[in-house]
Design a protein around this motif. Structure first.
Motif, PDB file in Angstrom:
ATOM      1  N   ILE A  38     -45.079 -41.814 -43.138  1.00  0.00           N
ATOM      2  CA  ILE A  38     -44.868 -40.449 -43.595  1.00  0.00           C
ATOM      3  C   ILE A  38     -46.185 -39.854 -44.061  1.00  0.00           C
ATOM      4  CG2 ILE A  38     -43.632 -39.030 -45.305  1.00  0.00           C
ATOM      5  CD1 ILE A  38     -41.646 -41.539 -45.372  1.00  0.00           C
ATOM      6  N   ASN A  39     -46.359 -38.576 -43.764  1.00  0.00           N
ATOM      7  CA  ASN A  39     -47.559 -37.891 -44.249  1.00  0.00           C
ATOM      8  C   ASN A  39     -47.600 -37.933 -45.773  1.00  0.00           C
ATOM      9  OD1 ASN A  39     -46.582 -35.090 -45.485  1.00  0.00           O
ATOM     10  ND2 ASN A  39     -45.317 -35.483 -43.668  1.00  0.00           N
ATOM     11  N   LEU A  40     -48.765 -38.200 -46.319  1.00  0.00           N
ATOM     12  CA  LEU A  40     -48.963 -38.197 -47.766  1.00  0.00           C
ATOM     13  C   LEU A  40     -50.338 -37.639 -48.064  1.00  0.00           C
ATOM     14  CD1 LEU A  40     -47.912 -39.192 -50.655  1.00  0.00           C
ATOM     15  CD2 LEU A  40     -49.389 -41.168 -50.275  1.00  0.00           C
ATOM     16  N   VAL A  49     -46.047 -34.421 -50.103  1.00  0.00           N
ATOM     17  CA  VAL A  49     -45.589 -34.643 -48.729  1.00  0.00           C
ATOM     18  C   VAL A  49     -45.134 -33.317 -48.134  1.00  0.00           C
ATOM     19  CG1 VAL A  49     -44.898 -37.044 -49.074  1.00  0.00           C
ATOM     20  CG2 VAL A  49     -43.256 -35.223 -49.521  1.00  0.00           C
ATOM     21  N   LEU A  62     -44.026 -35.755 -54.489  1.00  0.00           N
ATOM     22  CA  LEU A  62     -43.303 -37.025 -54.454  1.00  0.00           C
ATOM     23  C   LEU A  62     -43.236 -37.561 -55.882  1.00  0.00           C
ATOM     24  CD1 LEU A  62     -42.153 -39.175 -52.347  1.00  0.00           C
ATOM     25  CD2 LEU A  62     -44.297 -40.391 -52.764  1.00  0.00           C
ATOM     26  N   VAL A 108     -38.315 -35.237 -43.291  1.00  0.00           N
ATOM     27  CA  VAL A 108     -39.602 -35.723 -43.799  1.00  0.00           C
ATOM     28  C   VAL A 108     -40.200 -36.562 -42.678  1.00  0.00           C
ATOM     29  CG1 VAL A 108     -40.800 -36.881 -45.684  1.00  0.00           C
ATOM     30  CG2 VAL A 108     -38.572 -35.827 -46.111  1.00  0.00           C
TER      31      VAL A 108
END
Length: 388
Positions: A38-40, A49, A62, A108
């Motif tokens: 997942i993009n972070l 995110v 997050l 997400v």
């Protein structure tokens, strides 16, 4: 690495005053792969995110210290139905009535969440609006999966099967309990005192404990402070006295740490300034956090001796170290720092300097302040308050 406590900590720890567990148990999640990456984006000591709701992209915090939240704008745009209204309390003990609703779907990356219980909030108020956050991906939503987080590499992974994460080297094992909205609460020992700490990825600071859990007789190295060192979702609380001290012993689960810098206040939390030194796995099913240390933390406290926040776009001294003959007072208005005019900012300008502190990399600063109508010039040099 130097430890700077020059600015106000921001976090959005929320708790429910009157709400049952069932509302936050609801919802489903679907994955396309066994482990989803997942993009972070880890920025300003907070993790963000990108999510998609109804085909539109949004920026979410997050945050294990809060339930899932959507902005009032999203609630209105989607025409969602109010399920009920209930009182919510933030980290500063401020209370507000908020709408509770159900979000039909959130994407997400390749994760699809359906029918998640959420709180509706105005996310444009105070400093929180500077982060341009549209919502919070919170603990009730995260609890439906296992998560592995590495801030150092902007890495976030999720799975429905814990065995998909290789836990070799994760030698720190911390049991936790949960609040109704699934917020993890872990037992710790700070010096000689047992403390329940919220594991809070929405807290940019390190370790913070309530003033009632602070035993000054057991502390050899400390500095006393006064004011507000943190901001909650609904703003700041009343100024209070507190301390920043070096704890000779801190224990979480099966691990002992020495000489951690701890702040006192009105909440008990462990946040990102500590967690960024680890890769950690969150297991809500087994109520366990697994951690692997990847770098050493700093035990030095170096500061100009004050912090400030922006009130109506004007920087105002919000807390001070109670150092002898310290020239600033809580409530002083800051006109300029190093000749940068801060007295005529619009909201966008205030957010820029809130997120990009002028004094961040300086060892000496010149301030012009206003107190009771009188303008004064103050020179401050950075000082080591607690040695490494």
């Amino acid at each position: 690495m130097k430890k700077f406590l020059y600015s106000i900590f921001i976090f959005s720890n929320l708790s429910l005053i009157a709400q049952g567990r069932k509302f936050f148990e609801n919802g489903e999640v679907y994955l396309k792969s066994a482990v989803e990456k997942i993009n972070l984006k880890y920025s300003t000591d907070l993790p963000f995110v990108k999510v998609h709701i109804n085909g539109k992209a949004y920026n979410f915090l997050l945050d294990t210290g809060a339930p899932t939240v959507i902005s009032s704008a999203i609630y209105t745009e989607l025409g969602l139905e109010k399920k009920h209204k209930s009182s919510v309390k933030d980290s500063q003990k401020n209370k507000q009535d908020q709408i509770f609703t159900v979000l039909p779907e959130m994407m997400v990356d390749q994760l699809t969440f359906k029918n998640i219980g959420v709180i509706v909030m105005d996310l444009k108020e105070a400093e929180f609006g500077c982060f341009k956050v549209d919502g919070i991906l919170g603990s009730n939503q995260m609890a439906k999966l296992f998560w592995r987080v590495n801030y150092d590499k902007n890495s976030l992974e999720a799975t429905q099967d814990l065995s998909k994460f290789d836990l070799t080297g994760y030698d720190i094992v911390i049991p936790f309990d949960v609040k109704d909205q699934k917020t993890p609460i872990m037992n710790a020992r700070i010096v000689d005192k047992k403390v329940a700490l919220i594991f809070d990825t929405g807290f940019s600071g390190s370790i913070k404990i309530a003033n009632s859990d602070y035993n000054v007789k057991k502390i050899t190295e400390k500095v006393d402070v006064y004011g507000n060192s943190s901001v909650g979702a609904f703003g700041v609380g009343s100024p209070i006295s507190g301390s920043i001290f070096k704890a000779s012993a801190v224990s979480f689960g099966n691990k002992n740490f020495n000489n951690e810098v701890v702040v006192t206040g009105n909440s008990s939390l462990v946040g990102n300034d500590f967690l960024k030194n680890f890769v950690f796995v969150l297991d809500w099913e087994g109520h366990t956090i697994y951690m692997k240390q990847i770098k050493e933390s700093s035990h030095k406290l170096e500061s100009f001796g004050f912090g400030y926040r922006f009130i109506d776009s004007k920087p105002t001294v919000a807390y001070i170290y109670q150092d002898e003959n310290f020239p600033l007072k809580v409530g002083d208005s800051i006109i300029s720092i190093n000749n940068v005019d801060l007295d005529h900012l619009d909201k966008e300008g205030a957010c820029h300097y809130f997120l990009n502190r002028i004094e961040k990399d300086a060892d000496e600063i010149d301030l012009k302040i206003r107190r009771d109508g009188t303008v004064m010039n103050v020179n401050l040099k950075k000082k080591i308050y607690i040695k490494g």
